[in-house]
Design a protein around this motif. Structure first.
Motif, PDB file in Angstrom:
ATOM      1  N   VAL A  13     -15.062  63.457   3.601  1.00  0.00           N
ATOM      2  CA  VAL A  13     -16.497  63.393   3.865  1.00  0.00           C
ATOM      3  C   VAL A  13     -17.173  64.632   3.288  1.00  0.00           C
ATOM      4  O   VAL A  13     -16.978  65.740   3.788  1.00  0.00           O
ATOM      5  CB  VAL A  13     -16.780  63.316   5.385  1.00  0.00           C
ATOM      6  CG1 VAL A  13     -18.271  63.192   5.643  1.00  0.00           C
ATOM      7  CG2 VAL A  13     -16.012  62.182   6.022  1.00  0.00           C
ATOM      8  N   PRO A  14     -17.961  64.478   2.225  1.00  0.00           N
ATOM      9  CA  PRO A  14     -18.720  65.618   1.717  1.00  0.00           C
ATOM     10  C   PRO A  14     -19.979  65.812   2.569  1.00  0.00           C
ATOM     11  O   PRO A  14     -20.625  64.829   2.955  1.00  0.00           O
ATOM     12  CB  PRO A  14     -19.072  65.214   0.286  1.00  0.00           C
ATOM     13  CG  PRO A  14     -19.049  63.729   0.286  1.00  0.00           C
ATOM     14  CD  PRO A  14     -18.090  63.306   1.373  1.00  0.00           C
ATOM     15  N   LEU A  57     -18.129  73.927  11.906  1.00  0.00           N
ATOM     16  CA  LEU A  57     -16.863  73.368  11.469  1.00  0.00           C
ATOM     17  C   LEU A  57     -15.689  74.241  11.897  1.00  0.00           C
ATOM     18  O   LEU A  57     -14.634  73.730  12.275  1.00  0.00           O
ATOM     19  CB  LEU A  57     -16.866  73.173   9.949  1.00  0.00           C
ATOM     20  CG  LEU A  57     -17.778  72.057   9.445  1.00  0.00           C
ATOM     21  CD1 LEU A  57     -17.946  72.142   7.943  1.00  0.00           C
ATOM     22  CD2 LEU A  57     -17.252  70.698   9.855  1.00  0.00           C
ATOM     23  N   LYS A  58     -15.859  75.551  11.848  1.00  0.00           N
ATOM     24  CA  LYS A  58     -14.796  76.458  12.297  1.00  0.00           C
ATOM     25  C   LYS A  58     -14.471  76.222  13.769  1.00  0.00           C
ATOM     26  O   LYS A  58     -13.312  76.231  14.165  1.00  0.00           O
ATOM     27  CB  LYS A  58     -15.204  77.913  12.075  1.00  0.00           C
ATOM     28  CG  LYS A  58     -15.121  78.352  10.642  1.00  0.00           C
ATOM     29  CD  LYS A  58     -15.514  79.807  10.503  1.00  0.00           C
ATOM     30  CE  LYS A  58     -15.458  80.258   9.058  1.00  0.00           C
ATOM     31  NZ  LYS A  58     -15.857  81.664   8.903  1.00  0.00           N
ATOM     32  N   VAL A  59     -15.489  76.010  14.573  1.00  0.00           N
ATOM     33  CA  VAL A  59     -15.271  75.725  15.997  1.00  0.00           C
ATOM     34  C   VAL A  59     -14.515  74.407  16.167  1.00  0.00           C
ATOM     35  O   VAL A  59     -13.603  74.303  16.993  1.00  0.00           O
ATOM     36  CB  VAL A  59     -16.610  75.690  16.760  1.00  0.00           C
ATOM     37  CG1 VAL A  59     -16.437  75.147  18.163  1.00  0.00           C
ATOM     38  CG2 VAL A  59     -17.250  77.071  16.775  1.00  0.00           C
ATOM     39  N   LEU A  60     -14.863  73.409  15.363  1.00  0.00           N
ATOM     40  CA  LEU A  60     -14.230  72.100  15.476  1.00  0.00           C
ATOM     41  C   LEU A  60     -12.761  72.109  15.062  1.00  0.00           C
ATOM     42  O   LEU A  60     -11.998  71.240  15.464  1.00  0.00           O
ATOM     43  CB  LEU A  60     -14.989  71.069  14.643  1.00  0.00           C
ATOM     44  CG  LEU A  60     -16.398  70.757  15.117  1.00  0.00           C
ATOM     45  CD1 LEU A  60     -17.063  69.774  14.163  1.00  0.00           C
ATOM     46  CD2 LEU A  60     -16.388  70.202  16.531  1.00  0.00           C
ATOM     47  N   THR A  61     -12.350  73.087  14.265  1.00  0.00           N
ATOM     48  CA  THR A  61     -10.949  73.188  13.863  1.00  0.00           C
ATOM     49  C   THR A  61     -10.176  74.163  14.739  1.00  0.00           C
ATOM     50  O   THR A  61      -8.983  74.362  14.534  1.00  0.00           O
ATOM     51  CB  THR A  61     -10.804  73.629  12.390  1.00  0.00           C
ATOM     52  OG1 THR A  61     -11.441  74.896  12.213  1.00  0.00           O
ATOM     53  CG2 THR A  61     -11.400  72.606  11.453  1.00  0.00           C
ATOM     54  N   GLN A  70      -9.425  68.795   8.673  1.00  0.00           N
ATOM     55  CA  GLN A  70      -9.309  69.874   7.697  1.00  0.00           C
ATOM     56  C   GLN A  70     -10.690  70.141   7.109  1.00  0.00           C
ATOM     57  O   GLN A  70     -11.476  69.208   6.917  1.00  0.00           O
ATOM     58  CB  GLN A  70      -8.371  69.485   6.555  1.00  0.00           C
ATOM     59  CG  GLN A  70      -6.926  69.364   6.968  1.00  0.00           C
ATOM     60  CD  GLN A  70      -6.064  69.205   5.750  1.00  0.00           C
ATOM     61  OE1 GLN A  70      -6.176  69.946   4.774  1.00  0.00           O
ATOM     62  NE2 GLN A  70      -5.188  68.221   5.799  1.00  0.00           N
ATOM     63  N   ILE A  71     -10.944  71.405   6.817  1.00  0.00           N
ATOM     64  CA  ILE A  71     -12.243  71.802   6.288  1.00  0.00           C
ATOM     65  C   ILE A  71     -12.046  72.549   4.966  1.00  0.00           C
ATOM     66  O   ILE A  71     -11.199  73.442   4.887  1.00  0.00           O
ATOM     67  CB  ILE A  71     -12.988  72.744   7.275  1.00  0.00           C
ATOM     68  CG1 ILE A  71     -13.079  72.106   8.653  1.00  0.00           C
ATOM     69  CG2 ILE A  71     -14.347  73.135   6.727  1.00  0.00           C
ATOM     70  CD1 ILE A  71     -13.843  70.827   8.716  1.00  0.00           C
TER      71      ILE A  71
END
Length: 75
Positions: A13-14, A57-61, A70-71
């Motif tokens: 997903v971009p 996104l960092k929090v979600l990983t 993965q980010i």
């Protein structure tokens, strides 16, 4: 009840500047994929966001984040 497909699926997903929508989207994608296949991953490609998308996104990983995520952050 249908059985899950015995495959590994990757959803890429971009995103760009979607800090408020990222978590709901990923959670929805995860629920849908977990019902369809036996194993999956979601790969988010952040295309140089100028908002706080990367921080979210960092929090979600993190440890209490979402599974199979993965980010990749482009500059």
């Amino acid at each position: 009840m249908t059985s899950k497909l015995p495959i590994f699926l990757t959803l890429v997903v971009p995103v760009r500047n979607q800090e408020n929508l990222i978590q709901p989207w990923i959670a929805k994608f995860g629920r849908a994929l977990s019902e369809l296949v036996s194993d999956y991953e979601i790969v988010i490609v952040d295309n140089a966001s100028e908002d706080d998308s990367i921080q979210r996104l960092k929090v979600l990983t993190g440890v209490d984040g979402l599974p199979n995520l993965q980010i990749y952050a482009l500059t």
